[in-house]
Design an enzyme around this catalytic site. Structure first.
Site, PDB file in Angstrom:
ATOM      1  N   ASP A  91     125.843  35.317 -15.729  1.00 33.06           N
ATOM      2  CA  ASP A  91     126.902  36.031 -15.042  1.00 33.06           C
ATOM      3  C   ASP A  91     127.272  35.261 -13.777  1.00 33.06           C
ATOM      4  OD1 ASP A  91     128.381  37.908 -13.624  1.00 33.06           O
ATOM      5  OD2 ASP A  91     127.376  39.546 -14.698  1.00 33.06           O
ATOM      6  N   LYS A 146     146.558  24.710 -13.167  1.00 37.78           N
ATOM      7  CA  LYS A 146     147.688  25.446 -12.648  1.00 37.78           C
ATOM      8  C   LYS A 146     147.725  26.837 -13.289  1.00 37.78           C
ATOM      9  CE  LYS A 146     149.998  26.327 -15.661  1.00 37.78           C
ATOM     10  NZ  LYS A 146     150.555  26.697 -16.913  1.00 37.78           N
ATOM     11  N   HIS A 176     149.140  19.669 -16.651  1.00 42.08           N
ATOM     12  CA  HIS A 176     148.915  18.748 -17.782  1.00 42.08           C
ATOM     13  C   HIS A 176     150.182  18.003 -18.188  1.00 42.08           C
ATOM     14  CE1 HIS A 176     150.301  21.964 -20.559  1.00 42.08           C
ATOM     15  NE2 HIS A 176     150.454  21.017 -21.458  1.00 42.08           N
ATOM     16  N   LYS A 180     150.954  13.990 -19.767  1.00 34.34           N
ATOM     17  CA  LYS A 180     151.604  13.669 -21.046  1.00 34.34           C
ATOM     18  C   LYS A 180     152.165  12.256 -20.974  1.00 34.34           C
ATOM     19  CE  LYS A 180     153.248  18.241 -22.503  1.00 34.34           C
ATOM     20  NZ  LYS A 180     152.923  18.460 -23.901  1.00 34.34           N
ATOM     21  N   GLU A 214     159.669  27.081 -26.575  1.00 36.85           N
ATOM     22  CA  GLU A 214     158.537  27.254 -27.481  1.00 36.85           C
ATOM     23  C   GLU A 214     158.897  28.323 -28.499  1.00 36.85           C
ATOM     24  OE1 GLU A 214     154.478  26.764 -25.330  1.00 36.85           O
ATOM     25  OE2 GLU A 214     155.720  27.971 -24.013  1.00 36.85           O
ATOM     26  N   ASP A 233     154.213  30.356 -14.902  1.00 39.65           N
ATOM     27  CA  ASP A 233     153.440  29.690 -15.945  1.00 39.65           C
ATOM     28  C   ASP A 233     153.892  28.248 -16.139  1.00 39.65           C
ATOM     29  OD1 ASP A 233     151.536  29.524 -18.063  1.00 39.65           O
ATOM     30  OD2 ASP A 233     153.119  29.888 -19.536  1.00 39.65           O
ATOM     31  N   HIS A 238     155.252  22.673 -14.524  1.00 42.16           N
ATOM     32  CA  HIS A 238     155.609  21.637 -15.503  1.00 42.16           C
ATOM     33  C   HIS A 238     157.059  21.167 -15.350  1.00 42.16           C
ATOM     34  CE1 HIS A 238     151.856  22.716 -17.204  1.00 42.16           C
ATOM     35  NE2 HIS A 238     152.245  23.503 -18.182  1.00 42.16           N
ATOM     36  N   LYS A 324     159.654  31.407 -24.313  1.00 45.06           N
ATOM     37  CA  LYS A 324     158.811  31.585 -25.498  1.00 45.06           C
ATOM     38  C   LYS A 324     159.618  32.358 -26.530  1.00 45.06           C
ATOM     39  CE  LYS A 324     154.275  31.251 -23.366  1.00 45.06           C
ATOM     40  NZ  LYS A 324     153.781  29.992 -23.920  1.00 45.06           N
TER      41      LYS A 324
HETATM   42  C1  BG6 Z   1     150.709  25.818 -20.506  1.00 45.23           C
HETATM   43  C2  BG6 Z   1     151.251  27.217 -20.459  1.00 45.23           C
HETATM   44  O1  BG6 Z   1     150.515  25.316 -19.210  1.00 45.23           O
HETATM   45  O2  BG6 Z   1     151.623  24.989 -21.209  1.00 45.23           O
HETATM   46  C3  BG6 Z   1     151.525  27.735 -21.843  1.00 45.23           C
HETATM   47  O3  BG6 Z   1     150.324  28.064 -19.797  1.00 45.23           O
HETATM   48  C4  BG6 Z   1     152.388  26.776 -22.630  1.00 45.23           C
HETATM   49  O4  BG6 Z   1     152.141  29.006 -21.798  1.00 45.23           O
HETATM   50  C5  BG6 Z   1     151.814  25.371 -22.558  1.00 45.23           C
HETATM   51  O5  BG6 Z   1     152.434  27.215 -23.975  1.00 45.23           O
HETATM   52  C6  BG6 Z   1     152.729  24.354 -23.210  1.00 45.23           C
HETATM   53  O6  BG6 Z   1     152.107  23.107 -23.229  1.00 45.23           O
HETATM   54  P1  BG6 Z   1     152.546  22.002 -24.265  1.00 45.23           P
HETATM   55  O7  BG6 Z   1     151.677  20.837 -23.934  1.00 45.23           O
HETATM   56  O8  BG6 Z   1     152.296  22.573 -25.619  1.00 45.23           O
HETATM   57  O9  BG6 Z   1     153.995  21.722 -24.014  1.00 45.23           O
END
Ligand code: BG6
Length: 469
Positions: A91, A146, A176, A180, A214, A233, A238, A324
């Site tokens: 925990d 993030k 992330h 890429k 997405e 998000d 991003h 989304k």
């Molecule tokens: C994440 C989000 O950071 O990026 C997600 O929290 C999203 O909601 C994702 O689906 C998308 O990443 P990628 O690499 O698939 O474009």
């Protein structure tokens, strides 16, 4: 002055928090497998899991995650990953858990670990101070996912909290998208092709659009997503990172400091978004997703118009759109150029030439397409659009996944592909007016392009470009 950390000594162990969560399952375990496959994983991995998990369940979970992402995974490589793995259960609120993590690191003789926080952001402060309570803040660096904070004030606060126990050079902030290959390629493409630079400005560019669409919904992440929404998000992080790479001035070198300085400069020139230039949407059915609050008005779609008040970009609209449950999955940036003078084409029967586009595909099948004009066969001086297109994987070979690259960077101690705090704060400043006055959410059906209201923020004569996939 904001100084980017310089390269740090390589780590000798990786400690993963949040091993039972979605991020570890979808991205981190497959990334570890890929690193092993490429001979880039050479250290013990300690997974921290809740007390109710035992070693067997943990191992099954890791194997299943790798198999789901890599159905053809090589069995021997998977075994090598598993040999490096060890679970520490317990925990977070109990000191014994932190002592057990320290003991595990001691057993491996580790003095410089990576502590990777794949956990909900509201747990970062607690985990950072618990690491410090057993002296582990002196024995490694922390990697935080993030969103970094919920708004400008909490981002500043979180930073101050982390700084109480970790110095700046040992805080790595993950976005992330910066990992890429396709996104980093923007930087290389822009600054290694001299033909682009003379036209990459307000004189020739009419508008820029960045779309991240997405097809998936919130996929079991309802309770996380409902607290954040599309703005926190992905748009604040991003999308604005992509915008900064498209808009920034050439860095004077490839070090973290030079790159981050230019990103910070262009983010400082971004004007806080006018909430009237924003459209929020929510897909029909979102409110029935597990974990989503009854009557939630969290957005699953957002379109916004940005301005960058710099010598290069003043007056050029930057349209960004994320969502989304949309018609196709794509990440695309489209740079649209001014129309040519039309006199030469006035006598032709056809329409005037279309505007040139440079379309960067940043998702799967990444590459670039130049939409140019060429003469239509026949007697008249009509032109029509042709696409000059390259698929980078076909032309250049296999790329590494973002998490593989970022985990390897975090382990190697290279901060270049991580976000600097001033950039994070600027991006929160840009979106803050929308957080303060979000406006209504408009419903849209899954499989559509979001609410029709998204047209409203476009200047006269502009339209959303459907992604090319
Ligand atoms: C994440 C989000 O950071 O990026 C997600 O929290 C999203 O909601 C994702 O689906 C998308 O990443 P990628 O690499 O698939 O474009």
């Amino acid at each position: 002055m904001n100084l980017s950390p310089v390269d740090q000594p390589p780590a000798d162990a990786l400690v993963l928090f949040g091993t039972t969560g979605d991020l570890a399952k979808r991205k981190l375990f497959p990334a570890l497998y890929a690193m092993e496959r490429h001979g880039r994983l050479d250290l013990p991995v300690i997974g921290v899991a809740r007390g109710t998990w035992d070693e067997e369940r943990f191992c099954q979970h890791v194997r299943a995650a790798i198999a789901a992402a890599e159905p053809d995974a090589d069995a021997a490589t998977v075994e090598r990953v598993m040999d490096r793995m060890q679970m520490v259960g317990g925990d977070y609120s109990e000191r014994s858990t932190w002592e057990a993590i320290r003991d595990a690191l001691d057993q491996h003789g580790s003095s410089n670990a990576v502590f990777y926080m794949a956990i909900p952001p509201d747990m970062f402060p607690e985990v950072a101070s618990s690491l410090a309570s057993v002296g582990l803040n002196e024995r490694g660096r922390i990697v935080v996912e993030k969103p970094f904070g919920r708004d400008l004030a909490t981002a500043v606060e979180l930073n101050a909290t982390l700084h109480e126990v970790f110095p700046e050079e040992r805080i790595f902030r993950i976005d992330h998208y910066l990992g890429k290959e396709s996104v980093e390629a923007l930087l290389v493409f822009r600054f290694s092709n001299t033909l682009l630079e003379p036209i990459w400005n307000r004189r020739y560019v009419r508008s820029v659009q960045v779309t991240m669409s997405e097809t998936i919904g919130v996929e079991g992440r309802g309770s996380f997503y409902d607290e954040v929404g599309a703005l926190r998000d992905v748009l604040q992080n991003h999308l604005l990172q992509v915008v900064s790479l498209l808009a920034m001035e050439p860095p004077v070198g490839a070090s973290a400091q030079y790159l981050h300085d230019e990103q910070a400069k262009v983010c400082a020139a971004m004007v806080p978004i006018d909430p009237t230039q924003v459209v929020r949407g929510q897909y029909v059915g979102y409110r029935d997703e597990p974990g989503v609050a009854h009557g939630s008005d969290t957005e699953t779609f957002m379109a916004a118009r940005l301005e960058i008040d710099s010598w290069r970009w003043a007056g050029v609209p930057w349209y960004v759109r994320v969502g989304k449950g949309l018609e196709v999955g794509a990440i695309e940036a489209v740079v649209e150029f001014q129309s040519p003078p039309r006199l030469l084409f006035d006598d032709a029967d056809g329409p005037p030439p279309d505007r040139n586009l440079v379309r960067f595909r940043l998702g799967s099948r990444d590459g670039v397409t130049f939409a140019l004009q060429a003469k239509t066969p026949g007697p008249s001086l009509e032109s029509q659009q042709i696409g000059v297109s390259v698929d980078f994987e076909t032309a250049l070979g296999e790329r590494q996944g973002a998490y593989e690259r970022l985990l390897a960077d975090a382990i190697a101690g290279s901060p270049r592909r991580f976000a600097r705090q001033d950039v994070v704060e600027h991006t929160w400043r840009v979106v803050q007016p929308v957080l303060d006055a979000p406006g209504p959410v408009h419903p849209y059906f899954r499989g559509s392009w979001g609410p029709a209201e998204a047209e409203r923020i476009l200047a006269d004569g502009d339209h959303w470009f459907p992604p090319s996939v």
